[in-house]
Every structure is written in structure tokens, then in C-alpha cells.
Design an enzyme around this catalytic site. Sequence first.
Site: not given
Length: 885
Positions: A504, A542-543, A550-551, A713
Site C-alpha cells: 500500500d 470508443k471506451y 488496490m489501496g 491481487y
Amino acid sequence: MYFIYCYFLLVLLTYTPLYFFFFLMIRRPPRSTLSSSSAASDVYKRQVLSEHETVSEEQLTAALSTNSARLFASLPAGIRAQLLLDRDPHGNVQVAKIETEALLIDLIHVELAERAEAGNYKGKFQPQAHYFGYEGRCALPTPFDCSYCYALGCSAARLMQHGFNGYISCVSGTQKPIEEWNCGGTPLTSLMNMERRSGREKPVIKKALTELDGPVFKVFASIREYWTTHDAYRTPGPIQFGTASSDSYRPYHLLYERGFGVQKEHTQNPGAELEDGRVLNYSTLQMEQLERSLSLPDVLGGQTSVCTPKPRMAHTEGSQASIDHVLLDKLYPHISKASRVHVSKPKMGQTATQLPIGTLAGQPYTEPTPLKVGLVFMGRQTPGGHDAVQGMYDSLQKHHSSSELLAFVGGSKALISGEYRVITQERMKWYKSQGGIEMVGRSTDRLTLVEDFGKARETCESLGLDALVMLGGCFTMIHASNLAEWFVEQKVETRVLGIPCGVDGNFKSSDRIETAFGFDTATKVFSQLVGNIETDCASAKKYWYFIKLMGRGPSHIALECALQTHPNVTLIGEEAQAMHMTLDDVVHQLADVIQQRRAAGKNYGVAVLPEGFFGSLADIRMLVNDVRDAKTNGGGEFDPDKLSAWSKQRFSSLPKWLQSQLPNFDSSSGELMHSAIQSERLLAELVSEELAERKAREEYLGGFNPVCHFFGYQARSSMPSVFDSTLAYTLGHVAVVLIAAGQNAMVPNCRRLAGTVHDWRVEGVPFLDLLSIRHTHEGVQAEVKSADVDLTGKAMRFLVNQRKDWEMNERYSNPGPVQFRGKTSDSITSTLEKEGAEYALDEISVEQTCDYLMEAVRAGLDEKAVNMAASMLHAVKLAVERSRS
């Protein structure tokens, strides 16, 4: 009641043919209900429904056969909604948006619950769902793909040069060395066959499906039963460039289709088998990692290192720091006198006498005696964990060949129960620089009860441990502090030390701890994935990608990945909390950026947010606190009716799927289970609703096509980077140096990490220097505070300065996969570089200046110069004290 595998027959609501596309487990209906007439009826109703542009669940259900309607109704609401999504330009179902893995998990939950009720299942099913897709198709190409595609291009150019038309460039013999490849072309028509599409026969190139009687599938079919009972996991690792193994690599499909024999890794004897069915089925890169040499700072290169206690920094009287210091002394009276320890080379020549690996300054050198040290991993999986163990093992052997290292396999539970294994060279050699913490394992990082302390004492005393080293993050270090205090109070001779680690990036302080190992690897892995997504985004145009990283608490990972990849939007939890932002504020902010980019002709982009962002919003934070209280007061059961009026209204306004995720809290920290909260999906849905409203008001004219990802993960058990391996190995080594020098209640630490390894400064930091005071309704408590992102720090200031530019322009950067050799292998995080490089240079300058002043004073100065130096140094001392208070 039983299950069968079948295909879900979806009736497409367009003029395209029927598609078998969805593989799932369902209850088998009675045989009498399965008939060809129902399928024919569905085809007819599909033709009627195809006239509609959009179809509701009610319209679809009315048009389906009884069996199909029953099947559709049995699916979770989320899956039903995904089945009704718009088709792609070819009329195909957007399979990438169908959460097949989530559906299977739901159905398995149901099945296992029924088996448990029948007494046939007693286990615990804790699934994690992942979808890998977009982050792979725009990655940096492998050396093989680079060579293959380059050869195809050259071959195509030659075909055009010689006047060939209607040919496809091809390369054969690719299983051989590159210089033996054969290049040429084949007519396109030779690859075609006729298929009926939209009522007409058309020539098409048929997609090659997996051939069930082909050599590749046969290899898989022959080994999959073995894989169900043996953990023959194999980690290919990140793509490497410029190494012999990477240049010679060929895909398994290519090898098996070209007649190669079954590779050893696909047999029932791939490698050495350890306990519990674990098979060391290592890849080429994993084997190369075992041979990697790890460096140490120069101060640790000799036969022994000297540990010199340094007085604790005095705080200005009456300051909050001085008050906290007094309170900590009262909470920890037995370990509060520990001093910071500076580790250095001995000021002596080489000696033939065997010396302990660590000696206390001012003490006579003595013959070393064997040490017996235990280690317990209480944190979460962290890249570099095995290298920390390697550092401890190597240094113990250097200290005395009869020294022992005992690992409590399974975390704090193993420590309490006394379950351990002796770390040997034979065992250690298979885990050097490997990912995860498989060799030692972990459990819930809890060690809080006096009963737990008592059992830990029994374990340590029965084994005769000289020291116990606890690896983990903030919670682990507070547990280690409490255990060290209790051990001294109870006159337990085992000393307690800690090694900070975690992905983290929240274990650091401005004056001592620069970073813990694990953060470097995790952010590099995440940055590669985000960079791949950005490349895909810029390619498809287009997206809108919503990526959660994670954190759980702080946003260090999101910030670091943003600095490396430059996404269009980066949400920082600490910033949102400081600005008292609500969920609606964030939704409007995102919608504004999307609208502005659409107006500029860019209806695509990438948004990155930290895992804990959801809990940093003002309204959500209040809701989470109420949910926690309601669950606690309900004896662990959550009842929405027990919420306050405001929280109940806010709770009911959230999607149903989120309401089921909200009452989940971590058993170790008591905090919200952020990984279970699909905040990226929530933002995508709410932004979609906001844009639809703007579109209705004719304020927004474009579409909105979001794709969600959660990266977590994938990184925390990946192969450690060179930096993390080196830092972990060094900290493990220093821990043993401190133990040999008789130190207690301390963590090893390295500074000047932005410089070269040889120049790192090494020390021991007392637990109390990591602790701070927290005032609660229960009284005063000590904690190792999780370091938030510094909103005024250099890293955050850089992001803020670039934010507007990144919003409207594609400054995307793809750092690529982690490298273990070559120039980029020694890179450090952007955060450490921006915040640590200048600090390291300034620290070196201060040391050199102080050394010069000391030598000058010893050589003799006139009274005026000495007075001036003393006055200025006193002012510097006061400034330092004020900065620490």
C-alpha cells in the site's frame, strides 16, 4: 438435485443468427420440457423482437419459450441486465461485459450451501473473480511477436513488389530459430469457406476454435485431473526483453501443433514435490530468479557491523509531540528507553578472529555464539517477503553456522500454536526472489489478547528463541510493540523486532521511514496494466475505462500509477476527503470531463481511483459508520431498519448489488472491505445515469461505453522487482545485525533509497518512534498511523499541475513489464524519485558539511568563527526540533 454443463441459448434481438455463447451451470429441467418445438418458437419470437431497438426484460420474457423464460428469470439481476446490453457493430453479444465468472461463483455458492446443509460439505468457500482481457491485447509485444510481425510485414512487402494480389503474408517454421524461418504468401481464397449470413451465402474466413481432437487440447486434457489435486502452479513472470530465454521462447500452441513432445511442465512429474501437494513447477524466469545475486549496502559488506545508539530527538516543551512522547512513555514504560541505532563499518583493520555479525559500539569484540531466531509473517502477501527471509538466513549463517531460523508457517495462529519449520538452505534455495510468501504463509494479523501473548511466550521459551521477528504493515508493528512491552514486563528473554512491508505504500514517515518493500513491485505491475489499458483506449477510441487500484486506506498506489501512466482522470481519496466531496460531487466531476472530451471529439478515456476512495467521501463515510454500528449492535447481523433516518435513505438510494456488499468489514482492522466494494462499477453506472439526464436536456450529445477493471491481487504476489528484493534482503540482514548486538523493540530501516544501494544508510528505529497517540472514547491508545498521501508533497503537486493537461490530451505512458536485467531494472518509483532524490542529496551535503565543521573546530578556529558557527548551528537545531513537533 444435480448440475450439468450446457450452453445458454440467447435469442439475439437483431437480424443476426442465433448464437451459442454463454457457458454456465444450471439446474437440469425435466426431460419432457426439452423439445425442438420450443426452440422453433423462440426463433419465431426472436424475429418479432428484432424489430425493436431496445427491449425490456418484460418484452424479452414474453417472447421467450417457457423454459428459456424460466432460465432467464433464474439469473441474477446483474446478469440479466448485461444480456440486454447493446450489441457490437457486428450484432454480436458483448461477451466481455457478461460476468460469467461472477455467475459461476453465485451458483457454486448455492450448490455448496445445499451440500453443507446435507452434511456433505464442511469447508469455507471464499472466491475472488477476475476478468483478464483489455489489459493484454495492447501490451508491449514479446520478442517473438516483434520478430514474427516484422517478418510478416517484410514478406508482405516482397509479395507486393513482385505483383501478387489477393494473398496473405505468412511465415512458417516459427518453432525454429529466426534465421531458419520461411516467408511467403498464400491466396486468401484458400482460407475461405461459404457461410449463410443474413439469408445469403457469403465467403468468410472461419474463426479457428479450439480443436478438441487437436494436440494442444489433448495435452491439457491429459494433465488437468492432476492439476485438480496438486498445486503445480507455474509463474511465467513478466515479459523480459534482451535475454537469451526471452528470445528463444515459443508459445506452447506453436510447439505442440508442430509436433513437439509434451513438455515436462505439463506432465505429472514437473519438479520437486513439497508438502501439501505443492509441486515446484517453475518457469524459466523463476529458475533465473533463483540465481539472481542480491546486493547489500557497503556498511554491511564486512565481517561485522557496529551498532551505535543515538539519543532520541528532543521535542519542544509543550508541543503535541512532547505530550505524545510522555503518554507513550507511560503506555510502554519498559521499551520506551530504546534509542535509534546507527549501523556502520567498524573502525578497525581486518582480523582473523571470527566476529559476531553485529556488535554494540564501545563493547569488546567477542566470539559469536549461535542465534535461534523465529519469524512470523502477519501482513498480507508482499513481493520481496521471501528475500527478507533469505536475508535473515544468510546473515545468521554468516554470524554462526550453527544458528537457526524458524518460520511459524501460517502467521500468528502458528505462533500461538507453536507450529513451525526450520529454514534450511535446501528449502530456501527454491524461494529466492519468488513472489508471494508461500514458504511461510500468513493468517489474520491479530495478536491482541493477553492469552495470545501468553501462548506466544510459551512458544518462544519452549523453543529457546533469542528473538522473534514479525513482518507486516502498520497493524503488525503495533502488535509487535505491545508484545515487546509485555515480554519485557514478564521478563521473557526473547527480543521482538519488526520488519515493515506491504504494497500500500502507507508505511513511511517524513523523517525516518522512506518506504517499505512491496510498494515498488506492486505499482510497477499495476502501471503496466494501466498503461496497456491506455494503449487500448487510444487505439479503439470508443471506451471509457474505470480502473480501481488496490489501496484500502491511502491513495499512494493510485498516485504512483498516475505519475507513471498519466491517465485522464485520477481520483485521490485524501483530496476528496479534504474537500469534503460527496458521491454526487465526484459523479458530476467525472461527467464534466467526459462531456468536455466528447465536445473535443474524444469520446473515450481512462479514469483511475484507489480501492478506498468510496470510503473517503463525506456522505459515504457517515453511512459506513452507521452500518458498522448497526451491525455491531445487531450482534454481527445487519438490519437496514436500524440505521438512522438519513443513513437509511442514503442506503436505499444505492444499487441493490452495492447494498449487499456494504456490510462487509475486515476482521483484522475493522475497516470496510474495500476490495468487495465495486466502486468503479458504481461510478460507471452513476455517471451513465448523469450523462443520460444531460442527453435528455440536450447538454450531452455522445454515447458512453464504460469498461470496469479492478487491479489488486495480480500484483501483491508477483515476482519482486530488483529494488524490492534488495530492500527486503537488506532489512532481513539488518534485523539479524541488531539481534546480534542485543537490540530489542526495533525495526531495521534503510535511508537514501533514491540513491545507489552502496550508499544506503542503515539503522535501527525503535518501535516508539513509529507510534503516535490516538484519543478515543475509550481513552488514549497507541497506533502506527497509516501515512496518507501528502497533498502538499512533490508527487501530489506534480499531479495537480498536470491534471488539466492530462484530462484533455492523451499523454499516456506505458512503462511496460517489470524488468530484472538491463537499464530499467534499477528504476525506482516516481514518488520516491520526486520526494527522495533531493532529500538524499541534501542529507549527504549536511553530513559532509558537519564533518568539515568538526574537523575545522578540532584543527583550531578563532573565537569569532566558532561563535558564529555555534550560533547558526543552534538556530538549525531549534528549526529541526520545531519540524519534529
